[in-house]
Design a protein around this motif. Sequence first.
Motif, mmCIF file in Angstrom:
data_model
loop_
_atom_site.group_PDB
_atom_site.id
_atom_site.type_symbol
_atom_site.label_atom_id
_atom_site.label_comp_id
_atom_site.label_asym_id
_atom_site.label_seq_id
_atom_site.Cartn_x
_atom_site.Cartn_y
_atom_site.Cartn_z
ATOM 1 N N ARG A 116 -21.130 33.196 4.467
ATOM 2 C CA ARG A 116 -22.503 32.804 4.738
ATOM 3 C C ARG A 116 -22.645 32.362 6.201
ATOM 4 N N GLU B 51 -33.324 25.569 16.084
ATOM 5 C CA GLU B 51 -34.444 26.516 16.017
ATOM 6 C C GLU B 51 -33.932 27.951 15.879
ATOM 7 N N ASP C 66 -33.044 28.519 12.348
ATOM 8 C CA ASP C 66 -34.279 28.756 11.617
ATOM 9 C C ASP C 66 -34.611 30.263 11.668
ATOM 10 N N LYS C 67 -34.489 30.831 12.836
ATOM 11 C CA LYS C 67 -34.772 32.257 13.032
ATOM 12 C C LYS C 67 -33.793 33.144 12.258
ATOM 13 N N HIS D 125 -32.477 32.325 9.488
ATOM 14 C CA HIS D 125 -32.524 31.876 8.084
ATOM 15 C C HIS D 125 -31.155 31.383 7.632
ATOM 16 N N ALA D 126 -30.474 30.718 8.533
ATOM 17 C CA ALA D 126 -29.116 30.257 8.236
ATOM 18 C C ALA D 126 -29.076 28.729 8.204
ATOM 19 N N LYS E 261 -36.917 24.859 9.052
ATOM 20 C CA LYS E 261 -37.198 25.367 7.712
ATOM 21 C C LYS E 261 -35.968 25.917 6.981
ATOM 22 N N VAL E 262 -34.797 25.537 7.411
ATOM 23 C CA VAL E 262 -33.564 25.902 6.693
ATOM 24 C C VAL E 262 -32.846 24.605 6.294
ATOM 25 N N LEU F 87 -30.217 25.447 -1.224
ATOM 26 C CA LEU F 87 -30.854 26.772 -1.238
ATOM 27 C C LEU F 87 -31.611 27.008 -2.545
#
Lengths: 267, 315
Positions: B106, B143, B146-147, B149-150, B187-188, B293
């Motif tokens: 991951r 940030e 965030d991009k 999604h990690a 947002k992750v 998650l």
Amino acid sequence: MPEDNVQKCKGCNRPLDMPAFEANMRICPKCGSHEQVPVRERIKMTVDEGSFKELWGHLVSKDLIGFADSKPYADRITETIDKTGENDAIVTGDALIHGTKVAIGFMNFGFIGGSMGVVVGEKIMRLAEHALKEKVPMIIFAQSGGARMQESVFSLMQLARMSGAIYRFQEHGGLYISVICNPCTGGASASFAFQGDLIISEPGALIGFAGPRVIEQTIKQKLPPGFQTAEFLQEKGFLDKVVDRKNMRWMLGKVLSLYRGIPMEVI
Amino acid sequence: MVYLDFEKPVVELEQKLEEFRKQAIARSLDLTNSIQTVQREIENRLEEIYSNLTPYQTVQVARHVMRPKVQDHVRFMTPDYIMLHGDRYFADDHAMWASVGSLDGRTVFIIGHNRGSNVKENIRGNFGMASPEGYRKAMRVMELADKFHAPVITLLDTPGAYPGIGAEERGQAEAIASNIRDMFGIKVPIVTVVIGEGGSGGALGIGVGDRVLMMKYAMYSVISPEGCASILFRDGTRFRETAQMLKLTAPDLKRLGLIDEVIDEPVGGAHRSPVEAMTFVKEAVKRNISELLEVKGPITDYRYNKYKNLPPKMD
């Protein structure tokens, strides 16, 4: 009157004529030094007459971890409340400035050095949530020596709690004006004081992350004069404006009159 | 091994063990029994010492020079890591580590205070005391995560943010204030682990996690016990008392409801068995990421509510 009973200006060290000094908003008539203002006096000089409605004034700190320095923390709280007539280091509420509704907070340096513990954190968090709900701008007068050591990690966590509420308020279009007064260091600086959309300050205020003594001990040399003053921070790009106390209310009113408010569709 | 003052009882035993081992090899003797006896004795003594650590002794363990540092955890969790440098404004602060890599398949971003394991690294990393550019690098990388999604993993190990002239001039307070606020918009999932010294605002500047875990012998405090003693008692030597009062150990903070989980450490601390300790950390981090998650609704709401509902409850 014995010499040591005469109050002196911290700026020029000359004796102060108290009635004249107080009538002059506690600005030294001789050197212009902005001396500290008791919290209720500050409220009076900032908001429209009779418009301040205090919120959450009943919140009181507790000794959460059995802390005692020269005296038990629980006793220190009770004694400070008795002495100052205030319940903690910030007063929060609703008010009008030049007719505009605002959610406003005033830190109280007279309460354990304006130190920030659970009560200050809780009130600022509630103030930001309240401002968002009411769709009004928020103003906080910061004046603090930092986090309240006697509440240890409880006080550290307030940095996160207040910041989370301020984040949400600003994300939804809320205007937050931070007014930094002398002095402001440590946890207050490293959170709400520097999170303002606009950050203004009174002349000569000491503002920084680390206090000057800590820096001098670390680098083992004297700091240059004027280091960490409001004027210095404006020059370095961290303050929008240094505003004289006499112009502060006008300045806040002016900014508020230029702001169109939080969009109605929010919440 | 670098011994702490209270570990003296095992020094002699470990020397004895070493002597048996040497003799066994040099004279081809079978000393298995003697060796095992000494080993058991060492373990017993360590168990005894470590189950009765005073808060200040915990502080000493948390600061131990041989304790696994950020870069050790990164190499262990994400062996394929790529280091990320710079804040895009001013400089690359070596006191702040940032990297991306895969944690058992991951993609994760790891940010941490890079205090280093030897004098050369200590100096390069300013003993883990970050400057504004370090905090700004940390936010840039969050940030980025965030991009991608990690998830983000932040590892706390600092005496505090650097109190220097340049740091003040470049807005140390603003940098930390912005990080603490803007982490609420990432947002992750963010998992924070205090691996050594969690020193106040400088630690929290990358520490606003959805879960905050602490290694058993780490510390987390609003001020160092030494600083607290010199301010409140005007006597820096009373740090043992303040360490006791500040409730800075992992079990205390868990009991007070201020952290989410205590990660166990091997007998004798992470500096004695680093691989075992780092395994515990890795497994705890993986489990917490998986749980986060699964969170329903925006993770940013989850994060805000976690902090909003921290104790004590006020009416």
